[in-house]
Design a protein around this motif. Structure first.
Motif, mmCIF file in Angstrom:
data_model
loop_
_atom_site.group_PDB
_atom_site.id
_atom_site.type_symbol
_atom_site.label_atom_id
_atom_site.label_comp_id
_atom_site.label_asym_id
_atom_site.label_seq_id
_atom_site.Cartn_x
_atom_site.Cartn_y
_atom_site.Cartn_z
ATOM 1 N N ASP A 1 0.836 -1.204 0.000
ATOM 2 C CA ASP A 1 0.000 0.000 0.000
ATOM 3 C C ASP A 1 0.872 1.256 0.000
ATOM 4 O OD1 ASP A 1 -2.250 -1.598 0.022
ATOM 5 O OD2 ASP A 1 -2.825 -1.132 2.089
ATOM 6 N N SER A 2 1.969 1.232 0.728
ATOM 7 C CA SER A 2 2.889 2.362 0.755
ATOM 8 C C SER A 2 3.480 2.612 -0.638
ATOM 9 C CB SER A 2 4.011 2.095 1.769
ATOM 10 O OG SER A 2 4.991 3.097 1.721
ATOM 11 N N LEU A 3 3.880 1.549 -1.314
ATOM 12 C CA LEU A 3 4.441 1.713 -2.658
ATOM 13 C C LEU A 3 3.378 2.159 -3.659
ATOM 14 C CD1 LEU A 3 6.942 -1.262 -2.656
ATOM 15 C CD2 LEU A 3 7.451 1.176 -2.363
ATOM 16 N N ASP A 4 2.132 1.735 -3.448
ATOM 17 C CA ASP A 4 1.039 2.269 -4.276
ATOM 18 C C ASP A 4 0.922 3.778 -4.079
ATOM 19 O OD1 ASP A 4 0.398 -0.252 -5.250
ATOM 20 O OD2 ASP A 4 -1.544 -0.375 -4.206
ATOM 21 N N ARG A 5 1.020 4.241 -2.833
ATOM 22 C CA ARG A 5 0.958 5.684 -2.567
ATOM 23 C C ARG A 5 2.113 6.405 -3.244
ATOM 24 N NH1 ARG A 5 -2.076 8.340 1.029
ATOM 25 N NH2 ARG A 5 -0.338 9.705 1.604
ATOM 26 N N ALA A 6 3.296 5.792 -3.227
ATOM 27 C CA ALA A 6 4.450 6.403 -3.892
ATOM 28 C C ALA A 6 4.183 6.537 -5.388
ATOM 29 C CB ALA A 6 5.706 5.566 -3.645
ATOM 30 N N GLU A 7 3.697 5.467 -5.989
ATOM 31 C CA GLU A 7 3.408 5.501 -7.425
ATOM 32 C C GLU A 7 2.343 6.547 -7.748
ATOM 33 O OE1 GLU A 7 1.821 2.469 -10.933
ATOM 34 O OE2 GLU A 7 2.687 1.622 -9.096
ATOM 35 N N ARG A 8 1.300 6.603 -6.921
ATOM 36 C CA ARG A 8 0.234 7.587 -7.146
ATOM 37 C C ARG A 8 0.766 9.011 -6.986
ATOM 38 N NH1 ARG A 8 -3.290 5.460 -4.258
ATOM 39 N NH2 ARG A 8 -4.397 4.409 -5.914
ATOM 40 N N ALA A 9 1.640 9.226 -6.017
ATOM 41 C CA ALA A 9 2.205 10.567 -5.811
ATOM 42 C C ALA A 9 3.047 10.994 -7.011
ATOM 43 C CB ALA A 9 3.056 10.594 -4.537
ATOM 44 N N CYS A 10 3.686 10.036 -7.671
ATOM 45 C CA CYS A 10 4.579 10.353 -8.795
ATOM 46 C C CYS A 10 3.879 10.383 -10.147
ATOM 47 C CB CYS A 10 5.712 9.341 -8.853
ATOM 48 S SG CYS A 10 6.825 9.429 -7.436
ATOM 49 N N THR A 11 2.784 9.623 -10.283
ATOM 50 C CA THR A 11 2.150 9.492 -11.601
ATOM 51 C C THR A 11 0.686 9.893 -11.632
ATOM 52 O OG1 THR A 11 1.407 7.212 -11.269
ATOM 53 C CG2 THR A 11 3.667 7.540 -12.113
ATOM 54 N N GLY A 12 0.058 9.988 -10.460
ATOM 55 C CA GLY A 12 -1.372 10.283 -10.409
ATOM 56 C C GLY A 12 -2.247 9.044 -10.467
ATOM 57 N N THR A 13 -1.639 7.876 -10.645
ATOM 58 C CA THR A 13 -2.392 6.639 -10.741
ATOM 59 C C THR A 13 -1.516 5.473 -10.272
ATOM 60 O OG1 THR A 13 -3.794 5.294 -12.203
ATOM 61 C CG2 THR A 13 -1.735 6.151 -13.146
ATOM 62 N N VAL A 14 -2.134 4.290 -10.178
ATOM 63 C CA VAL A 14 -1.397 3.075 -9.814
ATOM 64 C C VAL A 14 -1.732 2.026 -10.869
ATOM 65 C CG1 VAL A 14 -1.030 1.295 -8.062
ATOM 66 C CG2 VAL A 14 -1.539 3.640 -7.373
ATOM 67 N N ALA A 15 -0.723 1.546 -11.575
ATOM 68 C CA ALA A 15 -0.940 0.593 -12.669
ATOM 69 C C ALA A 15 -1.544 -0.720 -12.177
ATOM 70 C CB ALA A 15 0.371 0.327 -13.410
ATOM 71 N N ARG A 16 -1.009 -1.286 -11.110
ATOM 72 C CA ARG A 16 -1.500 -2.551 -10.562
ATOM 73 C C ARG A 16 -1.634 -2.415 -9.050
ATOM 74 N NH1 ARG A 16 2.108 -3.686 -14.350
ATOM 75 N NH2 ARG A 16 3.826 -3.984 -12.910
ATOM 76 N N PRO A 17 -2.769 -1.887 -8.578
ATOM 77 C CA PRO A 17 -2.933 -1.679 -7.135
ATOM 78 C C PRO A 17 -2.830 -2.989 -6.343
ATOM 79 C CG PRO A 17 -4.721 -0.653 -8.366
ATOM 80 C CD PRO A 17 -3.948 -1.484 -9.339
ATOM 81 N N ALA A 18 -2.237 -2.892 -5.181
ATOM 82 C CA ALA A 18 -2.139 -4.043 -4.281
ATOM 83 C C ALA A 18 -3.532 -4.420 -3.790
ATOM 84 C CB ALA A 18 -1.238 -3.697 -3.099
ATOM 85 N N ARG A 19 -3.702 -5.685 -3.509
ATOM 86 C CA ARG A 19 -4.968 -6.180 -2.954
ATOM 87 C C ARG A 19 -4.655 -6.985 -1.699
ATOM 88 N NH1 ARG A 19 -9.027 -5.703 -7.003
ATOM 89 N NH2 ARG A 19 -8.049 -5.248 -9.000
ATOM 90 N N TRP A 20 -5.457 -6.768 -0.678
ATOM 91 C CA TRP A 20 -5.276 -7.512 0.556
ATOM 92 C C TRP A 20 -5.802 -8.928 0.374
ATOM 93 C CZ3 TRP A 20 -7.941 -3.322 4.009
ATOM 94 C CH2 TRP A 20 -7.099 -2.209 4.107
ATOM 95 N N SER A 21 -5.066 -9.892 0.888
ATOM 96 C CA SER A 21 -5.522 -11.287 0.856
ATOM 97 C C SER A 21 -6.662 -11.471 1.859
ATOM 98 C CB SER A 21 -4.367 -12.219 1.223
ATOM 99 O OG SER A 21 -4.040 -12.063 2.599
ATOM 100 N N ARG A 22 -7.349 -12.585 1.749
ATOM 101 C CA ARG A 22 -8.396 -12.910 2.722
ATOM 102 C C ARG A 22 -7.814 -12.969 4.127
ATOM 103 N NH1 ARG A 22 -11.909 -17.797 0.057
ATOM 104 N NH2 ARG A 22 -13.188 -16.474 -1.272
ATOM 105 N N TYR A 23 -6.625 -13.533 4.230
ATOM 106 C CA TYR A 23 -5.986 -13.668 5.538
ATOM 107 C C TYR A 23 -5.682 -12.300 6.145
ATOM 108 C CZ TYR A 23 -2.965 -15.533 9.194
ATOM 109 O OH TYR A 23 -2.411 -15.855 10.405
#
Length: 160
Positions: A129-151
């Motif tokens: 999620d942190s790296l998604d925020r980094a990508e969004r801060a740099c590009t305005g979007t996230v190419a492949r957002p992270a997803r939380w597992s069921r666990y």
């Protein structure tokens, strides 16, 4: 038990621009830490060696900091976590940089169970999620957002 855990994301910005993400950690407008979905990263002062704080039950002090390049946090809790976690920026060219998070520690005592059963899955999720925020801060979007597992979703419900 030795633990070495790495998460990284290539960003389409200069190393200096990626370094600003590290410099904003724990600040009021922190662009890197996913504080809206996870316990906020809070320090008792500005990001500088000796500042103490953490996120949720994970506590640490800033061991080293090179603005725009690197910050290392040394664990003080939970019990049994002996080591550090850090963010580093690695320039790859004029308009590309690698943002890396590394956790290196020895898990002792109860941490030999709590790390693999609870902390690791939660750590992996918050870091993506942190790296998604980094990508969004740099590009305005996230190419492949992270997803939380069921666990991870179950653990989050259990710890409320």
């Amino acid at each position: 038990m030795g633990v070495y855990n790495v998460h990284e994301r290539e960003l389409p910005v200069s190393g200096a621009e990626a370094g600003l993400l590290i410099d904003g950690l724990s600040g009021g407008t922190d662009p890197l830490w996913p504080r809206h979905d996870w316990p906020a990263m809070l320090l008792d002062g500005p990001l500088a060696p000796g500042a103490a704080g953490g996120h949720g039950p994970v506590r640490y002090t800033v061991a080293d900091y090179v603005p725009g390049r690197w910050v290392r946090f040394r664990f003080t809790a939970p019990r049994g976590f002996h080591g550090f976690h850090e963010y580093t920026v690695h320039p790859l060219g004029p308009d590309r940089a690698l943002l890396r998070h590394t956790l290196a520690m020895h898990a002792r005592g109860g941490a030999r169970l709590s790390w693999p059963l609870a902390f690791r899955p939660l750590h992996d999720a918050v870091l993506e999620d942190s790296l998604d925020r980094a990508e969004r801060a740099c590009t305005g979007t996230v190419a492949r957002p992270a997803r939380w597992s069921r666990y991870v979703r179950l653990l989050r419900r259990l710890i409320g």
